[in-house]
Write an enzyme that holds these catalytic residues in place. Sequence first.
Site, PDB file in Angstrom:
ATOM      1  N   LYS A   1      76.479 -17.496 -23.594  1.00  0.00           N
ATOM      2  CA  LYS A   1      75.424 -16.875 -23.571  1.00  0.00           C
ATOM      3  C   LYS A   1      75.241 -15.495 -22.719  1.00  0.00           C
ATOM      4  O   LYS A   1      75.057 -15.894 -21.471  1.00  0.00           O
ATOM      5  CB  LYS A   1      74.066 -17.693 -23.490  1.00  0.00           C
ATOM      6  CG  LYS A   1      72.775 -17.161 -23.389  1.00  0.00           C
ATOM      7  CD  LYS A   1      71.722 -18.056 -23.139  1.00  0.00           C
ATOM      8  CE  LYS A   1      70.314 -17.533 -23.500  1.00  0.00           C
ATOM      9  NZ  LYS A   1      69.190 -18.352 -23.496  1.00  0.00           N
ATOM     10  N   ILE A   2      74.945 -14.335 -23.296  1.00  0.00           N
ATOM     11  CA  ILE A   2      75.010 -13.226 -22.135  1.00  0.00           C
ATOM     12  C   ILE A   2      73.549 -12.745 -22.163  1.00  0.00           C
ATOM     13  O   ILE A   2      72.801 -12.147 -23.172  1.00  0.00           O
ATOM     14  CB  ILE A   2      75.766 -12.067 -22.790  1.00  0.00           C
ATOM     15  CG1 ILE A   2      77.260 -12.602 -23.153  1.00  0.00           C
ATOM     16  CG2 ILE A   2      75.792 -10.773 -21.665  1.00  0.00           C
ATOM     17  CD1 ILE A   2      77.994 -12.907 -21.864  1.00  0.00           C
ATOM     18  N   ASP A   3      72.820 -13.049 -21.121  1.00  0.00           N
ATOM     19  CA  ASP A   3      71.420 -12.855 -20.958  1.00  0.00           C
ATOM     20  C   ASP A   3      70.878 -11.306 -20.251  1.00  0.00           C
ATOM     21  O   ASP A   3      71.999 -10.938 -19.636  1.00  0.00           O
ATOM     22  CB  ASP A   3      70.915 -13.952 -20.064  1.00  0.00           C
ATOM     23  CG  ASP A   3      69.295 -14.289 -20.367  1.00  0.00           C
ATOM     24  OD1 ASP A   3      68.707 -13.455 -21.169  1.00  0.00           O
ATOM     25  OD2 ASP A   3      68.976 -15.280 -19.891  1.00  0.00           O
TER      26      ASP A   3
ATOM     27  N   ARG B   1      69.220 -13.823 -29.616  1.00  0.00           N
ATOM     28  CA  ARG B   1      67.773 -14.179 -29.296  1.00  0.00           C
ATOM     29  C   ARG B   1      66.822 -13.296 -29.903  1.00  0.00           C
ATOM     30  O   ARG B   1      66.984 -12.056 -29.422  1.00  0.00           O
ATOM     31  CB  ARG B   1      67.425 -14.237 -27.995  1.00  0.00           C
ATOM     32  CG  ARG B   1      67.649 -15.695 -27.284  1.00  0.00           C
ATOM     33  CD  ARG B   1      66.519 -16.663 -27.643  1.00  0.00           C
ATOM     34  NE  ARG B   1      65.487 -16.176 -27.003  1.00  0.00           N
ATOM     35  CZ  ARG B   1      64.893 -16.176 -25.785  1.00  0.00           C
ATOM     36  NH1 ARG B   1      65.582 -17.214 -25.004  1.00  0.00           N
ATOM     37  NH2 ARG B   1      63.729 -16.117 -25.554  1.00  0.00           N
TER      38      ARG B   1
ATOM     39  N   CYS C   1      71.237 -11.947 -25.489  1.00  0.00           N
ATOM     40  CA  CYS C   1      69.760 -12.449 -25.179  1.00  0.00           C
ATOM     41  C   CYS C   1      69.037 -11.005 -24.383  1.00  0.00           C
ATOM     42  O   CYS C   1      69.913 -10.652 -23.458  1.00  0.00           O
ATOM     43  CB  CYS C   1      69.890 -13.677 -24.581  1.00  0.00           C
ATOM     44  SG  CYS C   1      67.898 -14.391 -24.046  1.00  0.00           S
TER      45      CYS C   1
ATOM     46  N   ASP D   1      60.536 -15.735 -24.935  1.00  0.00           N
ATOM     47  CA  ASP D   1      60.781 -16.993 -24.172  1.00  0.00           C
ATOM     48  C   ASP D   1      60.113 -17.967 -24.795  1.00  0.00           C
ATOM     49  O   ASP D   1      58.528 -17.572 -25.010  1.00  0.00           O
ATOM     50  CB  ASP D   1      60.771 -17.063 -22.963  1.00  0.00           C
ATOM     51  CG  ASP D   1      62.171 -16.516 -22.272  1.00  0.00           C
ATOM     52  OD1 ASP D   1      63.189 -16.245 -22.982  1.00  0.00           O
ATOM     53  OD2 ASP D   1      62.136 -16.442 -21.339  1.00  0.00           O
TER      54      ASP D   1
END
Length: 544
Positions: A99-101, A159, A144, A163
């Site tokens: 998961k690359i936020d 995403r 994300c 949030d």
Amino acid sequence: WNSLKPGKFPNGLGGVAQDITDCGMRPGLWLAPFACDKHSQLYKQHPDWIIYAETGRPANSANCGKFFYGLDATNPHVREYVFGVVRRAVQDWGYKVLKIDFLYAACLEGNGKYDLGMSRAQSMTLALQTIRAAAGADVFLIGCGCPLGPGIGYADGMRISADTGPTWLPAFPLPYWDHGTLPSLRAMIRNSITRAPLGHRWWHNDPDCLLLGETTYLTNIEVASAASVIAMTCGMLLLSDDLTKVGIERMRIATKIFPMTGATAVVLDLHSTTDSGGLPSLLRLWCSDKFRPVEWNDIVAEKSDKHRQSTLLGRHASFSPDEPAKLPSDRQRNCVHVVDGLGTWTMLSVSNWTNKATTKHIPYRALIPHPEHGWHVGDPDDSSNLVCQDGLHVFKFWSGTYEWIPDPRQDLRHHDFTLQHHLLSHQTEIFHIKRVQPGLPEYIGSDLHFSCGYEVRYYEATRKSLVVHLRRDYNRVGHIYIFLPIPKVKEIGVRIGGKIGEYVPVGNTPSVHDTTKCIGRVIRVFVVVHGDGSEKDGEIEIKF
């Protein structure tokens, strides 16, 4: 992940990944490679890697939780660093999901960057190219905080919502009225619905986690509504709670939408919602046995082709502007495939997103199921038999209630017919609308799975008996609802797993010509699926 606190992960991140793999799961890791903490060693060593604003100060990341700096993706040294971070996680440590936020940090607004000739969109594309090249084709990448356009073709999951949060509206000290982008359940639901058409076309939609914990301020009604939206839009199902601490009632909410079906609902009021905050409230799927059921568990477990599921869903979702528009019955993207014998019906979720209870009026055109015939070349034309002569079964999933309604198309004077249902604040109900077929028993639904059909692996109906085999992958406890074409329920024999079963009558199906007469009864049968591989587990036989 280069600098760990003493005593944390004594076997390193690679040891954690191996432990997860040994448990039969795919290890995943959260990373934010283009975000840089202002107190980090990286910033102290390489202040020239940061994007600067016109004032000469670091560009604003605008994060509501913590201000951080953005690494300049136009700088080849930054890209080399990020490539190494991702490559280490994948090849050295063995992570298969990343998961690359905070991806937007790579394209913050500011003219203090390495290559002033590149636009922000080009910077974002460079960042994503670097991440995918380092990860390789077989790693599942979840983007994300990413501008959506540049992510196409690089992210497997994305995403698409703000949030989620432990409250319906943003919690203090955040401004509660800014529920478009700040963390809250309402913001998550709004984005998940309005961006549902992106799912399985560009990537798998990530609606953020379904919060089940009792420590939130969410009611069970709100948790069920969030679960309904995730299930109907077929976003990724993500759980972040310690499941050993989740209560039974909320755990049941999660099990009722698992596994996901692979079908994405049509948002009927996407452009016509009257909600002041822009939240659509009508989502429609249809279920049919006209296609071969897709065994998603088998597809995911197929190690030789990890992307087979994505490919299949993409093919269902594809379209060409040069081809005629598909008929509703051809839109497999919006269809839950069920086993032979269950037929074709409509699934409709209806929500009340207001802060007070209200009665929702559902237009009949949103309810009518597709015809049973005329789908393929050589099939008899069903266009002359669109009206459901004996009316419609209506099963309400979350409340577990049944009612019968006439088909309003039988009388043109009923063109303004609506189905009415009372909903509490933030409540959702999922309706299943199916044709009444007198003379044959029918599977009306269950409280085991929101689709009221995906939980069935075998079905056979005759004029005197019914056999239903439920999926037995997991332990389940609940009920199935069956229509029997008999006016009385005295002579009914029910066997569950070879043993005598329990049932109770819960509804009547009247004659459309004389509503004082009954053409059938609906019974509720208590079922237990042990999921232990035992013989006859999940097998139901009804004789009448």
